[in-house]
Design an enzyme around this catalytic site. Structure first.
Site, PDB file in Angstrom:
ATOM      1  N   ARG A 113      -0.800  -2.553  15.895  1.00  0.00           N
ATOM      2  CA  ARG A 113       0.385  -1.990  15.245  1.00  0.00           C
ATOM      3  C   ARG A 113       1.572  -1.863  16.194  1.00  0.00           C
ATOM      4  NH1 ARG A 113      -1.290  -0.212  10.212  1.00  0.00           N
ATOM      5  NH2 ARG A 113      -3.484   0.364  10.109  1.00  0.00           N
ATOM      6  N   HIS A 162       3.801  -6.091  11.143  1.00  0.00           N
ATOM      7  CA  HIS A 162       3.088  -6.640  12.289  1.00  0.00           C
ATOM      8  C   HIS A 162       2.724  -8.108  12.129  1.00  0.00           C
ATOM      9  CE1 HIS A 162       2.831  -2.362  12.808  1.00  0.00           C
ATOM     10  NE2 HIS A 162       2.125  -2.273  11.701  1.00  0.00           N
ATOM     11  N   ARG A 175      -3.601   7.820   0.050  1.00  0.00           N
ATOM     12  CA  ARG A 175      -4.102   6.968   1.131  1.00  0.00           C
ATOM     13  C   ARG A 175      -3.973   7.669   2.477  1.00  0.00           C
ATOM     14  NH1 ARG A 175      -0.902   2.230   3.994  1.00  0.00           N
ATOM     15  NH2 ARG A 175      -2.546   1.542   5.397  1.00  0.00           N
ATOM     16  N   ASP A 212      12.688 -13.466   9.719  1.00  0.00           N
ATOM     17  CA  ASP A 212      13.701 -14.498   9.484  1.00  0.00           C
ATOM     18  C   ASP A 212      14.686 -14.091   8.401  1.00  0.00           C
ATOM     19  OD1 ASP A 212      12.461 -15.969  11.466  1.00  0.00           O
ATOM     20  OD2 ASP A 212      11.614 -17.465  10.095  1.00  0.00           O
ATOM     21  N   ALA A 241       2.134  -3.032   6.525  1.00  0.00           N
ATOM     22  CA  ALA A 241       1.391  -3.948   7.397  1.00  0.00           C
ATOM     23  C   ALA A 241       2.145  -5.248   7.664  1.00  0.00           C
ATOM     24  CB  ALA A 241       0.022  -4.249   6.798  1.00  0.00           C
ATOM     25  N   HIS A 269       9.130   3.963   9.560  1.00  0.00           N
ATOM     26  CA  HIS A 269       7.684   4.190   9.430  1.00  0.00           C
ATOM     27  C   HIS A 269       7.421   5.684   9.357  1.00  0.00           C
ATOM     28  CE1 HIS A 269       6.715   0.030  10.242  1.00  0.00           C
ATOM     29  NE2 HIS A 269       7.573   0.069  11.243  1.00  0.00           N
ATOM     30  N   LEU A 270       6.465   6.048   8.521  1.00  0.00           N
ATOM     31  CA  LEU A 270       6.051   7.440   8.417  1.00  0.00           C
ATOM     32  C   LEU A 270       5.337   7.889   9.689  1.00  0.00           C
ATOM     33  CD1 LEU A 270       4.736   7.155   4.788  1.00  0.00           C
ATOM     34  CD2 LEU A 270       6.668   8.561   5.488  1.00  0.00           C
ATOM     35  N   SER A 271       4.419   7.070  10.161  1.00  0.00           N
ATOM     36  CA  SER A 271       3.683   7.375  11.384  1.00  0.00           C
ATOM     37  C   SER A 271       4.362   6.678  12.557  1.00  0.00           C
ATOM     38  CB  SER A 271       2.229   6.908  11.260  1.00  0.00           C
ATOM     39  OG  SER A 271       2.158   5.495  11.224  1.00  0.00           O
ATOM     40  N   GLU A 309      14.485  -0.339  10.239  1.00  0.00           N
ATOM     41  CA  GLU A 309      13.033  -0.283  10.084  1.00  0.00           C
ATOM     42  C   GLU A 309      12.613   1.186  10.092  1.00  0.00           C
ATOM     43  OE1 GLU A 309       9.187  -2.196  12.355  1.00  0.00           O
ATOM     44  OE2 GLU A 309      10.851  -1.474  13.583  1.00  0.00           O
ATOM     45  N   ASN A 311       0.797  -1.228   0.000  1.00  0.00           N
ATOM     46  CA  ASN A 311       0.000   0.000   0.000  1.00  0.00           C
ATOM     47  C   ASN A 311       0.827   1.275   0.000  1.00  0.00           C
ATOM     48  OD1 ASN A 311      -2.550  -1.387   0.021  1.00  0.00           O
ATOM     49  ND2 ASN A 311      -2.092  -1.898   2.148  1.00  0.00           N
TER      50      ASN A 311
END
Length: 146
Positions: free
Chosen positions: A115, A84, A21, A91, A81, A104-106, A102, A14
């Protein structure tokens, strides 16, 4: 330039819809806007980026393996997504020598309870979240220091 260290920037499901979005959560910048910003910043700090997006978990796993085999300096991973849910990504990260950051935007911890769990984060070198598109730039700076 062949001698320029490369950082893979992998994006999950997404994220191709960024800008359309849920802009109240993810903002109005598209993934292409973020890619342009990262490419400019990468040149400034002596790196190159290979930015990719897929809605398919297996592609992300394959790209993690490719980054490792190709000698990438680091991987920046916004697994969406899959963060999560994906033990396969967990792995794959554990199986490679390339450090994974890692991103994330939010801030997932300020959102729904489901989440708050990150299989990616449990395997990653570190996590940067909650700064919108700047999260990617901060992750690129971190990758440069690794």
């Amino acid at each position: 330039m062949a001698d320029t260290p490369i950082v893979y920037v992998l994006n999950g499901p997404n994220l191709n819809l960024l800008g359309m979005r849920e802009p109240e959560i993810y903002g109005h910048e598209t993934l292409d806007d973020i890619a342009d910003r990262l490419e400019d910043h990468a040149r400034e700090i002596g790196l190159s980026v290979d930015m990719r997006q897929s809605n398919h978990e297996g592609h992300l796993v394959d790209w993690l393996h490719e980054a490792n085999a190709g000698g990438a300096k680091a991987v920046i991973l916004n697994a969406g997504a899959f963060t999560h849910t994906s033990i396969a990504l967990h792995d794959a990260i554990k199986a490679i020598a390339v450090p994974v950051i890692e991103v994330h935007l939010s801030n997932p911890h300020k959102r729904e309870e489901f989440r708050h769990q990150s299989f990616v984060g449990r395997a990653a070198k570190g996590t940067i979240a909650g700064f919108g598109p700047l999260s990617y730039v901060l992750a690129l700076d971190a990758a440069a220091k690794l």
